[in-house]
Scaffold this motif. Structure first.
Motif, PDB file in Angstrom:
ATOM      1  N   ALA A  18       0.765  -1.328  -0.160  1.00  0.00           N
ATOM      2  CA  ALA A  18      -0.010  -0.030   0.004  1.00  0.00           C
ATOM      3  C   ALA A  18       1.030   1.368   0.063  1.00  0.00           C
ATOM      4  O   ALA A  18       0.611   2.136  -0.744  1.00  0.00           O
ATOM      5  N   ALA A  19       2.002   1.233   0.826  1.00  0.00           N
ATOM      6  CA  ALA A  19       2.864   2.448   1.010  1.00  0.00           C
ATOM      7  C   ALA A  19       3.524   2.547  -0.545  1.00  0.00           C
ATOM      8  O   ALA A  19       3.901   3.740  -0.959  1.00  0.00           O
ATOM      9  N   ALA A  20       3.862   1.347  -1.026  1.00  0.00           N
ATOM     10  CA  ALA A  20       4.734   1.696  -2.254  1.00  0.00           C
ATOM     11  C   ALA A  20       4.217   2.344  -3.473  1.00  0.00           C
ATOM     12  O   ALA A  20       4.564   2.892  -4.395  1.00  0.00           O
ATOM     13  N   GLN A  21       2.565   2.350  -3.390  1.00  0.00           N
ATOM     14  CA  GLN A  21       2.027   2.692  -4.614  1.00  0.00           C
ATOM     15  C   GLN A  21       2.130   4.130  -4.828  1.00  0.00           C
ATOM     16  O   GLN A  21       1.779   4.616  -6.078  1.00  0.00           O
ATOM     17  N   SER A  22       2.286   5.094  -3.703  1.00  0.00           N
ATOM     18  CA  SER A  22       2.641   6.415  -3.977  1.00  0.00           C
ATOM     19  C   SER A  22       3.696   6.708  -5.128  1.00  0.00           C
ATOM     20  O   SER A  22       3.887   7.824  -5.374  1.00  0.00           O
ATOM     21  N   LEU A  23       4.572   5.737  -5.051  1.00  0.00           N
ATOM     22  CA  LEU A  23       5.748   5.908  -5.745  1.00  0.00           C
ATOM     23  C   LEU A  23       5.654   5.795  -7.385  1.00  0.00           C
ATOM     24  O   LEU A  23       6.343   6.292  -8.245  1.00  0.00           O
ATOM     25  N   VAL A  24       4.333   5.148  -7.630  1.00  0.00           N
ATOM     26  CA  VAL A  24       4.225   4.838  -9.142  1.00  0.00           C
ATOM     27  C   VAL A  24       3.839   6.221  -9.848  1.00  0.00           C
ATOM     28  O   VAL A  24       3.287   7.185  -9.361  1.00  0.00           O
ATOM     29  N   GLY A  25       4.476   6.425 -10.944  1.00  0.00           N
ATOM     30  CA  GLY A  25       4.464   7.548 -11.985  1.00  0.00           C
ATOM     31  C   GLY A  25       5.590   8.269 -11.790  1.00  0.00           C
ATOM     32  O   GLY A  25       6.420   7.973 -11.577  1.00  0.00           O
ATOM     33  N   GLU A  26       5.699   9.608 -12.551  1.00  0.00           N
ATOM     34  CA  GLU A  26       6.966  10.208 -12.955  1.00  0.00           C
ATOM     35  C   GLU A  26       7.045  11.320 -11.660  1.00  0.00           C
ATOM     36  O   GLU A  26       5.958  12.100 -11.408  1.00  0.00           O
ATOM     37  N   MET A  66      14.482  13.044 -11.911  1.00  0.00           N
ATOM     38  CA  MET A  66      13.076  12.608 -12.379  1.00  0.00           C
ATOM     39  C   MET A  66      13.014  11.151 -13.148  1.00  0.00           C
ATOM     40  O   MET A  66      14.014  10.939 -13.843  1.00  0.00           O
ATOM     41  N   ARG A  67      12.173  10.491 -12.702  1.00  0.00           N
ATOM     42  CA  ARG A  67      12.062   8.969 -12.999  1.00  0.00           C
ATOM     43  C   ARG A  67      10.644   8.708 -13.437  1.00  0.00           C
ATOM     44  O   ARG A  67      10.033   8.930 -12.425  1.00  0.00           O
ATOM     45  N   ASN A  68      10.436   7.690 -14.200  1.00  0.00           N
ATOM     46  CA  ASN A  68       8.956   7.312 -14.361  1.00  0.00           C
ATOM     47  C   ASN A  68       9.006   5.788 -13.827  1.00  0.00           C
ATOM     48  O   ASN A  68       9.473   4.902 -14.501  1.00  0.00           O
ATOM     49  N   LEU A  69       8.376   5.421 -12.427  1.00  0.00           N
ATOM     50  CA  LEU A  69       8.265   4.369 -12.257  1.00  0.00           C
ATOM     51  C   LEU A  69       6.818   3.758 -12.585  1.00  0.00           C
ATOM     52  O   LEU A  69       5.712   4.102 -12.101  1.00  0.00           O
ATOM     53  N   ASN A  77      11.506   3.431 -16.201  1.00  0.00           N
ATOM     54  CA  ASN A  77      11.986   3.807 -17.400  1.00  0.00           C
ATOM     55  C   ASN A  77      13.744   3.526 -17.118  1.00  0.00           C
ATOM     56  O   ASN A  77      14.481   3.211 -18.059  1.00  0.00           O
ATOM     57  N   ALA A  78      14.125   4.235 -15.955  1.00  0.00           N
ATOM     58  CA  ALA A  78      15.575   4.258 -15.418  1.00  0.00           C
ATOM     59  C   ALA A  78      15.405   4.254 -13.970  1.00  0.00           C
ATOM     60  O   ALA A  78      14.707   4.728 -13.643  1.00  0.00           O
ATOM     61  N   PHE A  79      16.663   4.147 -13.329  1.00  0.00           N
ATOM     62  CA  PHE A  79      16.674   4.074 -12.041  1.00  0.00           C
ATOM     63  C   PHE A  79      17.877   5.296 -11.769  1.00  0.00           C
ATOM     64  O   PHE A  79      19.141   5.215 -12.423  1.00  0.00           O
ATOM     65  N   LEU A  80      17.832   5.793 -10.613  1.00  0.00           N
ATOM     66  CA  LEU A  80      18.975   6.631  -9.930  1.00  0.00           C
ATOM     67  C   LEU A  80      19.716   5.588  -9.201  1.00  0.00           C
ATOM     68  O   LEU A  80      19.494   4.453  -8.936  1.00  0.00           O
ATOM     69  N   HIS A  81      21.200   6.073  -8.942  1.00  0.00           N
ATOM     70  CA  HIS A  81      21.855   5.172  -8.217  1.00  0.00           C
ATOM     71  C   HIS A  81      21.445   5.074  -6.711  1.00  0.00           C
ATOM     72  O   HIS A  81      20.929   5.790  -5.982  1.00  0.00           O
ATOM     73  N   HIS A  82      21.348   3.571  -6.344  1.00  0.00           N
ATOM     74  CA  HIS A  82      20.956   2.889  -5.177  1.00  0.00           C
ATOM     75  C   HIS A  82      19.334   3.208  -4.957  1.00  0.00           C
ATOM     76  O   HIS A  82      18.784   3.176  -4.042  1.00  0.00           O
ATOM     77  N   MET A  83      18.663   3.663  -6.212  1.00  0.00           N
ATOM     78  CA  MET A  83      17.300   3.882  -5.966  1.00  0.00           C
ATOM     79  C   MET A  83      16.591   2.767  -5.236  1.00  0.00           C
ATOM     80  O   MET A  83      15.565   3.000  -4.559  1.00  0.00           O
ATOM     81  N   VAL A  84      16.498   1.655  -6.066  1.00  0.00           N
ATOM     82  CA  VAL A  84      15.746   0.637  -5.679  1.00  0.00           C
ATOM     83  C   VAL A  84      16.003   0.142  -4.088  1.00  0.00           C
ATOM     84  O   VAL A  84      15.297  -0.173  -3.151  1.00  0.00           O
ATOM     85  N   ARG A  85      17.418   0.091  -3.685  1.00  0.00           N
ATOM     86  CA  ARG A  85      17.804  -0.273  -2.545  1.00  0.00           C
ATOM     87  C   ARG A  85      17.421   0.827  -1.540  1.00  0.00           C
ATOM     88  O   ARG A  85      16.918   0.630  -0.317  1.00  0.00           O
ATOM     89  N   ASN A  86      17.369   2.063  -1.723  1.00  0.00           N
ATOM     90  CA  ASN A  86      16.821   3.050  -0.920  1.00  0.00           C
ATOM     91  C   ASN A  86      15.339   2.892  -0.616  1.00  0.00           C
ATOM     92  O   ASN A  86      14.850   3.356   0.660  1.00  0.00           O
ATOM     93  N   ILE A  87      14.690   2.576  -1.860  1.00  0.00           N
ATOM     94  CA  ILE A  87      13.354   2.507  -1.694  1.00  0.00           C
ATOM     95  C   ILE A  87      12.883   1.309  -0.727  1.00  0.00           C
ATOM     96  O   ILE A  87      11.912   1.413   0.218  1.00  0.00           O
ATOM     97  N   VAL A  88      13.779   0.091  -0.852  1.00  0.00           N
ATOM     98  CA  VAL A  88      13.446  -0.964   0.154  1.00  0.00           C
ATOM     99  C   VAL A  88      13.862  -0.541   1.352  1.00  0.00           C
ATOM    100  O   VAL A  88      13.082  -1.020   2.372  1.00  0.00           O
ATOM    101  N   GLY A  89      14.741   0.251   1.720  1.00  0.00           N
ATOM    102  CA  GLY A  89      15.296   0.556   3.073  1.00  0.00           C
ATOM    103  C   GLY A  89      14.165   1.538   3.722  1.00  0.00           C
ATOM    104  O   GLY A  89      14.158   1.161   5.016  1.00  0.00           O
TER     105      GLY A  89
END
Length: 255
Positions: A141-149, A166-169, A188-200
């Motif tokens: 539920a929390a993660a859905q706020s990240l969807v979009g540009e 700016m990234r489009n998730l 479309n693309a990721f920033l450095h450590h973006m996925v790991r920081n989202i998980v954290g």
């Protein structure tokens, strides 16, 4: 001639994808093996560079060579020169216009958390262990706020060299599978450590330490210093890039 390869690797013992003057890199191993098969120096371009300790299920690269080899020979010959933790899955001859990085429409990652009281032995290289029970539904539920540009400054490392935050998730999905909680993210693309920081940042939500709307507040605040810590590299795997259907690549990479 231009060729594309699909490559999988266990990133545990590498300093990352990118070729380095010091330390072991996946790119360095792949280029050395390809250069032997081609009988001339070969340089590769990948769809998405991975950091130290991060794995890949299907990294895609392209390279140019005048050496006449069959697709089977490129794959098997290169594998014969690669170490055990890197393997070529397939090889395809592609048009000269194909570009592994710039031609990709999206990239997909999967982060795997082993969520049980005791640590792993067999899977330890490919998961992150979290002993506190996680509520995957709260995390989803929390993660859905990240969807979009969006401006993802709250989830980029201070060393990130991207010109724009700016990234489009496209999609993020959190689901429990037995003792594992899997987080799959496509953008479309990721920033450095973006996925790991989202998980954290999702982990405190899953543990009940933060409300689900905290993630939306972090995104809006654009302040990395107040977000969660960077999750360990071991749980992260680059699943695959996605390409338009007009390229002669395996079907599961096309859309």
């Amino acid at each position: 001639m231009r060729y594309a390869l699909g490559i999988e690797y266990d990133g545990t013992d590498f300093f990352g994808w990118q070729r380095l003057s010091h330390g072991r890199s996946v790119q360095g191993e792949v280029e050395a093996a390809l250069s032997f098969v081609a009988a001339h120096p070969v340089e590769v371009t990948c769809a998405g560079r991975t950091d130290a300790g991060v794995h890949a299920r299907c990294q895609v690269v392209h390279f140019d060579s005048d050496a006449r080899r069959s697709e089977r020979a490129w794959a098997l010959g290169t594998n014969s020169r690669l170490p055990r933790d890197v393997a070529v899955l397939w090889a395809r001859e592609v048009p000269d216009a194909f570009h592994a990085r710039f031609g990709a429409r999206a990239r997909r990652y999967r982060y795997t958390i082993l969520n049980r009281p005791v640590r792993a032995a067999l899977a330890a290289r490919f998961v992150t262990w979290e002993r506190v029970p996680l509520d995957a539904a709260r995390m989803q539920a929390a993660a859905q706020s990240l969807v979009g540009e969006h401006d993802f400054s709250a989830f980029r490392t201070v060393q990130c060299q991207a010109k724009s935050p700016m990234r489009n998730l496209h999609e993020i999905r959190v689901a429990r599978e037995g003792d594992e909680v899997a987080i799959e993210v496509e953008a479309n693309a990721f920033l450095h450590h973006m996925v790991r920081n989202i998980v954290g940042s999702l982990l405190p939500v899953g543990r009940g330490e933060r409300d689900p709307d905290w993630i939306a507040a972090l995104l809006a605040g654009r302040d990395r210093s107040v977000a969660g810590p960077t999750a360990p590299a071991s749980g992260l795997c680059f699943i695959a890039p996605r390409y338009p259907r007009d390229w002669p690549l395996p079907d599961d990479l096309l859309r």
